[in-house]
Design an enzyme around this catalytic site. Structure first.
Site, PDB file in Angstrom:
ATOM      1  NE  ARG A 198      -5.712   9.681   3.231  1.00 30.00           N
ATOM      2  CZ  ARG A 198      -4.430   9.879   2.944  1.00 30.00           C
ATOM      3  NH1 ARG A 198      -3.974  11.105   2.754  1.00 30.00           N
ATOM      4  NH2 ARG A 198      -3.602   8.852   2.843  1.00 30.00           N
TER       5      ARG A 198
ATOM      6  CB  SER B 293     -11.362   7.281  -3.397  1.00 31.52           C
ATOM      7  OG  SER B 293     -10.121   7.704  -2.867  1.00 31.52           O
TER       8      SER B 293
ATOM      9  CD  GLU C   1       5.912  -3.614   3.977  1.00 32.02           C
ATOM     10  OE1 GLU C   1       5.248  -4.526   4.506  1.00 32.02           O
ATOM     11  OE2 GLU C   1       6.228  -2.572   4.577  1.00 32.02           O
TER      12      GLU C   1
ATOM     13  CE  LYS D  74      -3.654   8.204   6.598  1.00 32.62           C
ATOM     14  NZ  LYS D  74      -4.801   7.273   6.560  1.00 32.62           N
TER      15      LYS D  74
ATOM     16  CE  LYS E 254      -5.995   1.871  -0.476  1.00 31.86           C
ATOM     17  NZ  LYS E 254      -6.518   1.864   0.854  1.00 31.86           N
TER      18      LYS E 254
ATOM     19  CE  LYS F 118      -3.606   2.421   2.518  1.00 34.53           C
ATOM     20  NZ  LYS F 118      -4.582   2.352   3.613  1.00 34.53           N
TER      21      LYS F 118
HETATM   22  C1  PBG Z   1      -7.354   3.598   5.630  1.00 38.98           C
HETATM   23  C2  PBG Z   1      -7.689   3.304   4.216  1.00 38.98           C
HETATM   24  C3  PBG Z   1      -7.507   4.188   3.139  1.00 38.98           C
HETATM   25  C4  PBG Z   1      -8.072   3.569   2.028  1.00 38.98           C
HETATM   26  C5  PBG Z   1      -8.553   2.318   2.431  1.00 38.98           C
HETATM   27  N1  PBG Z   1      -8.293   2.166   3.803  1.00 38.98           N
HETATM   28  C6  PBG Z   1      -6.982   5.578   3.080  1.00 38.98           C
HETATM   29  C7  PBG Z   1      -5.670   5.912   3.621  1.00 38.98           C
HETATM   30  O1  PBG Z   1      -4.781   5.078   3.755  1.00 38.98           O
HETATM   31  O2  PBG Z   1      -5.519   7.093   3.935  1.00 38.98           O
HETATM   32  C8  PBG Z   1      -8.120   4.210   0.670  1.00 38.98           C
HETATM   33  C9  PBG Z   1      -9.145   3.741  -0.262  1.00 38.98           C
HETATM   34  C10 PBG Z   1      -9.442   4.639  -1.388  1.00 38.98           C
HETATM   35  O3  PBG Z   1      -8.793   5.683  -1.629  1.00 38.98           O
HETATM   36  O4  PBG Z   1     -10.387   4.309  -2.116  1.00 38.98           O
HETATM   37  N2  PBG Z   1      -6.478   2.814   6.292  1.00 38.98           N
END
Ligand code: PBG
Length: 338
Positions: A216, A287, A246, A230, A261, A206
């Protein structure tokens, strides 16, 4: 290629690749990859209260559902052949704290949603995220100590959250916070809690991505996170070997399925993970990817159905076994109409 190279000479004109593209039935027959509703996981936002839906400006066509609406919508998704939903709570800001303790409350929003869906639509899979960001006042996925997310202190919290969601009846837990050692810790906590059959889908590769912005907004963590990043826990977009390391670690710690992701900007990672590690591999069309395609389609710049199906097929071609996508229901319906 020069027309005098041996391969070309031998091939043309007896070989004409266009022959198998002449008709739809022949294109279908020789297709190497196929998208089906059974490849799709639908991520859904849940909100408290009776108001049936609320829209998310940066994700046109995506809504936050009350639990009652969620139950109806998951029933429809199941009828379209979608195997599973991934639930994300948009938590009341008043319930957010520094330590995210709402995550452990047996009656929190996501736990009530899981119970309602499993009672009404028992044959759809329910996946819950394990990360504290829906519950923290600072918007980070873990506990902040001296300005950074503290790894080991967060592990305890994640284990409590995982067991809480398991007790609510979810089928798969998906640790999404990128703490070191979380998969092993959660696996042990689940086994100790009597949930040895519950599967883990690890967000293994990720990336610290700007494509999560609309998510968010949807769960209401952007305001909290502010200018925070992050990057001390999610991966650097510059790296690929690190994604393999990982993912291998997560598998060693007990992950049953792994995930890459975001999706479209990281197809190379999907391909490497699948080829080198050979485990069930998922990809998240996040998203921001949804927002790009949906916004351009709204303006009439892209054909929504066509780019949706093409982008999803690209994940299959890259090697993904399944895809998390906000288009899940639209894609399943479009595939039915074909
Ligand atoms: C949170 C999480 C995130 C997403 C899924 N779980 C956002 C982040 O890491 O800030 C993102 C999913 C998306 O953007 O559709 N742990």
């Amino acid at each position: 290629m020069s027309r005098f190279t041996p391969a070309f000479q031998a091939a043309y004109p007896s070989t004409r690749p266009r022959r198998t593209r002449r008709t739809a039935w022949l294109r279908d027959l020789v297709a190497e990859h196929r998208l089906s509703a059974s490849d799709l996981i639908w991520p859904v936002f849940v909100v408290d209260g009776d108001t049936c839906t609320s829209s998310i400006p940066s994700m046109p066509g995506v809504f936050r559902y009350s639990i009652a609406r969620l139950v109806e919508e998951t029933g429809k998704a199941r009828d379209l052949g979608i195997p599973a939903v991934a639930l994300f709570p948009a938590t009341d800001p008043n319930l957010k704290t520094d330590d995210g303790r709402e995550a452990f409350r047996p009656d929190n929003l996501v736990c009530r949603a899981v119970r309602a869906v499993k009672a009404a639509v028992p044959d759809i899979g329910v996946i819950c995220d394990v990360a504290l960001d829906p519950y923290t006042s600072h918007g980070h996925d873990g506990l902040l100590i001296d300005g950074d997310v503290a790894n080991d202190a967060t592990l305890d919290a994640l284990c409590r959250q995982a067991v809480n969601q398991a007790e609510a009846g979810c089928d798969v837990l998906a640790p999404s916070d990128m703490m070191d050692g979380r998969v092993g810790a959660i696996r042990r906590a689940l086994d100790d809690g009597g949930f040895s059959g519950l599967a883990i889908l690890a967000y293994s590769a990720k990336y610290a991505s700007a494509f999560y912005g609309p998510f968010r907004d949807a769960v209401g963590s952007s305001a909290q996170l502010g200018k925070g990043t992050k990057k001390t826990y999610q991966m650097d977009p510059a790296n690929t070997d690190e994604a393999i390391r990982e993912t291998a670690l997560d598998i060693a710690e007990g992950a049953d399925m792994v995930m890459v992701k975001p999706g479209m900007p990281y197809l190379d990672i999907v391909r490497r993970v699948k080829e080198e590690l050979r485990v069930p591999t998922f990809v998240y069309q996040v998203s921001g990817e949804y927002a790009m395609l949906a916004a351009a389609s709204e303006r009439g710049w892209l054909d929504r159905d066509a780019v949706m199906l093409e982008s999803l097929l690209a994940f299959k071609r890259a090697g993904a076994d399944g895809i998390l996508t906000y288009f899940a229901r639209d894609a399943a319906s479009a595939l039915r109409r074909r």
